[in-house]
Design a protein around this motif. Sequence first.
Motif, PDB file in Angstrom:
ATOM      1  N   ASN A   1       0.728  -1.313  -0.096  1.00 44.44           N
ATOM      2  CA  ASN A   1      -0.029   0.047  -0.142  1.00 44.44           C
ATOM      3  C   ASN A   1       0.846   1.205  -0.004  1.00 44.44           C
ATOM      4  OD1 ASN A   1      -2.428  -1.735   0.197  1.00 44.44           O
ATOM      5  ND2 ASN A   1      -2.260  -1.696   2.269  1.00 44.44           N
ATOM      6  N   ASN A   2       2.143   1.188   0.125  1.00 45.33           N
ATOM      7  CA  ASN A   2       3.072   2.215   0.341  1.00 45.33           C
ATOM      8  C   ASN A   2       3.969   2.491  -0.955  1.00 45.33           C
ATOM      9  OD1 ASN A   2       4.377   0.107   1.372  1.00 45.33           O
ATOM     10  ND2 ASN A   2       5.476   1.266   2.943  1.00 45.33           N
ATOM     11  N   ASN A   3       3.680   1.879  -1.848  1.00 46.18           N
ATOM     12  CA  ASN A   3       4.513   1.955  -3.323  1.00 46.18           C
ATOM     13  C   ASN A   3       5.730   1.275  -3.184  1.00 46.18           C
ATOM     14  OD1 ASN A   3       4.196   3.159  -5.862  1.00 46.18           O
ATOM     15  ND2 ASN A   3       5.876   4.434  -5.317  1.00 46.18           N
ATOM     16  N   ARG A   4       5.740   0.106  -2.429  1.00 43.37           N
ATOM     17  CA  ARG A   4       6.857  -0.757  -2.304  1.00 43.37           C
ATOM     18  C   ARG A   4       6.259  -2.136  -2.864  1.00 43.37           C
ATOM     19  NH1 ARG A   4       9.976  -0.111   3.557  1.00 43.37           N
ATOM     20  NH2 ARG A   4      10.059   2.282   3.312  1.00 43.37           N
ATOM     21  N   VAL A   5       7.662  -3.022  -3.224  1.00 38.54           N
ATOM     22  CA  VAL A   5       7.041  -4.458  -3.694  1.00 38.54           C
ATOM     23  C   VAL A   5       8.062  -5.174  -2.834  1.00 38.54           C
ATOM     24  CG1 VAL A   5       7.765  -5.998  -5.447  1.00 38.54           C
ATOM     25  CG2 VAL A   5       7.262  -3.753  -6.443  1.00 38.54           C
ATOM     26  N   LEU A   6       7.289  -6.184  -2.058  1.00 42.31           N
ATOM     27  CA  LEU A   6       8.003  -7.272  -1.151  1.00 42.31           C
ATOM     28  C   LEU A   6       8.087  -8.575  -1.863  1.00 42.31           C
ATOM     29  CD1 LEU A   6       8.857  -8.163   1.722  1.00 42.31           C
ATOM     30  CD2 LEU A   6       6.534  -8.939   2.019  1.00 42.31           C
ATOM     31  N   TYR A   7       9.338  -9.180  -1.952  1.00 44.52           N
ATOM     32  CA  TYR A   7       9.472 -10.417  -2.592  1.00 44.52           C
ATOM     33  C   TYR A   7      10.064 -11.354  -1.594  1.00 44.52           C
ATOM     34  CZ  TYR A   7      14.251  -9.242  -3.183  1.00 44.52           C
ATOM     35  OH  TYR A   7      15.748  -8.885  -2.974  1.00 44.52           O
ATOM     36  N   VAL A   8       9.467 -12.735  -1.664  1.00 44.70           N
ATOM     37  CA  VAL A   8       9.944 -13.713  -0.519  1.00 44.70           C
ATOM     38  C   VAL A   8      10.178 -14.863  -1.511  1.00 44.70           C
ATOM     39  CG1 VAL A   8       9.429 -15.167   1.409  1.00 44.70           C
ATOM     40  CG2 VAL A   8       8.539 -12.738   1.290  1.00 44.70           C
ATOM     41  N   THR A   9      11.372 -15.397  -1.465  1.00 44.71           N
ATOM     42  CA  THR A   9      11.527 -16.419  -2.355  1.00 44.71           C
ATOM     43  C   THR A   9      12.324 -17.724  -1.442  1.00 44.71           C
ATOM     44  OG1 THR A   9      13.929 -16.009  -3.114  1.00 44.71           O
ATOM     45  CG2 THR A   9      12.150 -14.930  -4.492  1.00 44.71           C
ATOM     46  N   ALA A  10      12.761 -18.543  -2.183  1.00 44.15           N
ATOM     47  CA  ALA A  10      13.237 -19.607  -1.197  1.00 44.15           C
ATOM     48  C   ALA A  10      14.577 -19.334  -0.517  1.00 44.15           C
ATOM     49  CB  ALA A  10      13.415 -20.994  -2.171  1.00 44.15           C
ATOM     50  N   THR A  11      15.198 -18.481  -1.291  1.00 46.40           N
ATOM     51  CA  THR A  11      16.503 -17.843  -0.606  1.00 46.40           C
ATOM     52  C   THR A  11      16.618 -16.485  -0.183  1.00 46.40           C
ATOM     53  OG1 THR A  11      17.313 -17.357  -3.070  1.00 46.40           O
ATOM     54  CG2 THR A  11      18.034 -19.581  -2.197  1.00 46.40           C
ATOM     55  N   TYR A  12      15.742 -15.697  -0.540  1.00 48.52           N
ATOM     56  CA  TYR A  12      15.986 -14.223  -0.261  1.00 48.52           C
ATOM     57  C   TYR A  12      14.547 -13.350   0.024  1.00 48.52           C
ATOM     58  CZ  TYR A  12      20.567 -14.082  -2.331  1.00 48.52           C
ATOM     59  OH  TYR A  12      21.774 -14.514  -2.872  1.00 48.52           O
ATOM     60  N   ALA A  13      14.533 -12.498   0.648  1.00 50.98           N
ATOM     61  CA  ALA A  13      13.477 -11.715   1.006  1.00 50.98           C
ATOM     62  C   ALA A  13      13.797 -10.267   1.019  1.00 50.98           C
ATOM     63  CB  ALA A  13      12.631 -11.917   2.366  1.00 50.98           C
ATOM     64  N   ASN A  14      13.241  -9.383   0.559  1.00 48.13           N
ATOM     65  CA  ASN A  14      13.611  -7.879   0.541  1.00 48.13           C
ATOM     66  C   ASN A  14      12.661  -7.015   0.060  1.00 48.13           C
ATOM     67  OD1 ASN A  14      15.022  -5.634   0.887  1.00 48.13           O
ATOM     68  ND2 ASN A  14      16.879  -6.425   0.294  1.00 48.13           N
ATOM     69  N   MET A  15      12.588  -5.630   0.396  1.00 45.46           N
ATOM     70  CA  MET A  15      11.471  -4.833  -0.041  1.00 45.46           C
ATOM     71  C   MET A  15      12.065  -3.673  -1.125  1.00 45.46           C
ATOM     72  SD  MET A  15       8.780  -3.698   2.737  1.00 45.46           S
ATOM     73  CE  MET A  15       9.676  -3.200   4.117  1.00 45.46           C
ATOM     74  N   VAL A  16      11.304  -3.530  -2.278  1.00 45.56           N
ATOM     75  CA  VAL A  16      12.122  -2.530  -3.216  1.00 45.56           C
ATOM     76  C   VAL A  16      11.261  -1.350  -3.512  1.00 45.56           C
ATOM     77  CG1 VAL A  16      12.606  -2.719  -5.880  1.00 45.56           C
ATOM     78  CG2 VAL A  16      13.147  -4.710  -4.370  1.00 45.56           C
ATOM     79  N   ASP A  17      11.793  -0.283  -3.820  1.00 42.85           N
ATOM     80  CA  ASP A  17      11.065   0.916  -4.346  1.00 42.85           C
ATOM     81  C   ASP A  17      10.398   0.685  -5.536  1.00 42.85           C
ATOM     82  OD1 ASP A  17      10.690   3.462  -5.512  1.00 42.85           O
ATOM     83  OD2 ASP A  17      11.240   4.183  -3.324  1.00 42.85           O
ATOM     84  N   TYR A  18       9.132   0.791  -5.573  1.00 43.30           N
ATOM     85  CA  TYR A  18       8.170   0.507  -6.732  1.00 43.30           C
ATOM     86  C   TYR A  18       8.867   1.554  -7.912  1.00 43.30           C
ATOM     87  CZ  TYR A  18       4.439  -0.225 -10.047  1.00 43.30           C
ATOM     88  OH  TYR A  18       4.170  -0.513 -11.232  1.00 43.30           O
ATOM     89  N   THR A  19       9.166   2.671  -7.656  1.00 46.72           N
ATOM     90  CA  THR A  19       9.592   3.782  -8.374  1.00 46.72           C
ATOM     91  C   THR A  19      10.972   3.549  -9.350  1.00 46.72           C
ATOM     92  OG1 THR A  19       8.139   5.345  -7.580  1.00 46.72           O
ATOM     93  CG2 THR A  19       9.730   6.257  -9.318  1.00 46.72           C
ATOM     94  N   THR A  20      11.810   3.082  -8.168  1.00 46.70           N
ATOM     95  CA  THR A  20      13.264   3.207  -8.710  1.00 46.70           C
ATOM     96  C   THR A  20      13.826   1.588  -8.925  1.00 46.70           C
ATOM     97  OG1 THR A  20      14.086   3.304  -6.294  1.00 46.70           O
ATOM     98  CG2 THR A  20      13.642   5.425  -7.535  1.00 46.70           C
ATOM     99  N   GLY A  21      13.386   0.816  -8.101  1.00 48.85           N
ATOM    100  CA  GLY A  21      13.710  -0.542  -8.184  1.00 48.85           C
ATOM    101  C   GLY A  21      14.716  -0.818  -7.184  1.00 48.85           C
ATOM    102  N   LYS A  22      15.149   0.380  -6.163  1.00 49.22           N
ATOM    103  CA  LYS A  22      16.260   0.188  -5.086  1.00 49.22           C
ATOM    104  C   LYS A  22      15.621  -0.382  -3.804  1.00 49.22           C
ATOM    105  CE  LYS A  22      19.248   3.089  -2.426  1.00 49.22           C
ATOM    106  NZ  LYS A  22      19.499   4.850  -1.684  1.00 49.22           N
ATOM    107  N   LYS A  23      16.543  -1.511  -3.463  1.00 50.45           N
ATOM    108  CA  LYS A  23      16.131  -2.060  -2.380  1.00 50.45           C
ATOM    109  C   LYS A  23      16.367  -1.230  -1.097  1.00 50.45           C
ATOM    110  CE  LYS A  23      17.848  -6.606  -4.108  1.00 50.45           C
ATOM    111  NZ  LYS A  23      18.676  -8.023  -3.734  1.00 50.45           N
TER     112      LYS A  23
END
Length: 627
Positions: A368-390
């Motif tokens: 809801n705050n313009n971020r992308v959260l990903y969770v895979t088998a090896t990593y998790a992190n949040m990325v800025d939707y506009t820039t792609g920066k973690k």
Amino acid sequence: MKFKLISLSFFLYAGLAFGQREPSKTLTFDNNVDDLIIVPFNGVAVVSEGDKLHGYNPAEEKILWSIDAPKRNGVNSAANILTTGSFGGASLDFTTIEDTPFIQKFFDDQLYIYNSINGDLLFASEGKERFFQAEYLFDENALLLRGLDDKNLIIAKYSLGTKEILWSTTVSTTYGAFLQTLGKLSGNDAQGYMDIMEYSEDKIFALIKSKFYVLDKSSGSLLWKDEENKISDFRTSLDGEKLITVITKGLLRGKSEIELYEAKSGKKIWKDPITTKYLVLFEDWQDKMLLAHYKGFNFYDYATGEKTWKKDPKGKGIKSVIPIDKDFLYVYDDEMMLIDKNGQKLWKSDVKICDDEEDPIFFLEKTNNNRVLYVTATYANMVDYTTGKKFWKGNLKLNEKRPTIAKYDEKSGDFIIFNDEELYRFNQNTDEKPKPYAKLKLKSEKLISSMELFPNNVSISGQSEVVGVDNSGAVLFHNKYTQPGEFGRRLLKTTAIVGQVAGSVASAEATATTSYRDSEGNQVTQTTTYSFGKKAQAIGKAGFYAGAIGQTFVQDRYLAMQETDNYTLIFAKGETGEKLLIKVNKETGEEIDKIILENNKPIYDIDYVSDDIYYSKGKEVRIFKGK
């Protein structure tokens, strides 16, 4: 319609204290009850006993109707076609027609459909034709049926207004023989082809055991068919004028061919099909389609079949393409990228999300705050939707050899991740990489099937335990169970599909999705796709409501079904060997109900709105009101 599911676990419980709650109400009939169902649409319980059918309304606590059931003399085999692809076996129990008050049941190899509100018989399959599936056409107040006439596959339309077959079309003269061969080869249709029937304003599209048929909706005329190829899927344009099919190839079904057709004539638009591994996304944009598959994705002009973008976006091994507004977040190999509707990159560089391109994705979503959260088998992190920066300086490293479950609460913005018996809880606004706040010692983490996020704690449940952990990491409860015996295994077989739906561990395989837009990329809805509110209105317009069960009542039930479920049901054995059905509160671990099951094949159902449990023993139906 999104159904609220109570997950089922099947255990023998060591040291279980016995204490059964008495039923809130008991219904007694003249004969043994052989079947019952709770209709999700309206909450009516339909009971079959002897030569009678009954409808019970729990809101008024009374029998609404009682009618004579069709006589039963022979073996029901047509009912088995839907689930096994063969002609032998036991009869199918009560089933519902989705998003309607209608129930269907087989009596002596013939399909009967009733209105659960008043018991009216809506359709009876009589004569040599044996229908084995029905769907409701909300725009016509009609039933779309499929069945067999000897060995011929037939599709028919039946008017509920005039009580007549409007048309019946033989689409295949070899289907019966094909089904018998399939049953002999696979035992129970292990190839797993899913039958699908969809319709546009003027056409019907039917995929039945890998055979594909297109009919004129008004006349029933067979426009064209493909029985030569093993078709596993199809998608249609919004107006029903174009379609694609996915043809399975190879010994292990490891290769697919995607064909583009003129829907009315069956004429192929492409000279050669797309050869790939699997379909990922189909989007109709009126004059073109966005097609994503394992080897790439692009827009294709419907008229010419040509690509719109000069070249496909970078990357092979595409796992997922997620439409976000008019952009597309796509995952390929071990990276992800955001592009716009013109195929242009919106991030400077790709974002690496895992170590191995075969790693499954457990969560990938815009917050809801313009971020992308990903969770895979090896990593998790949040990325800025506009820039792609973690946002986090380093990825949250996960153990790829251990099970992972991720859960997101949109209202609070909280995330919870379970991996390697550790829990991580953080908010979508968190800029610091989270640390585990709880370390659990589970009996069997591989059997964990669900996780619920509550305001003050997290609940984890599976086939061998139910655990509650508060926000400080303290274990509130840990109910441990052992594996089921023969009794539990029998129950597990009958409800395995529920467990599959309720399980939250992601698969490594891609799942194809479909959406519809206008030529500018704005979301639109199919004219033949009704919201539940419109469906409820159509049911009322056709005159199927009665008494206290009206449109407002059923819409309130639908809204209640969207709420998070707080309970799990456990089949267990008590200290003295008694068989029990136990209802457990996931948030507190409290055992709400303990019901003795006095037969090895219990007949029961649950109302997922009220949480009422209906259990039948002999001539009785015992109702345990939800707490």
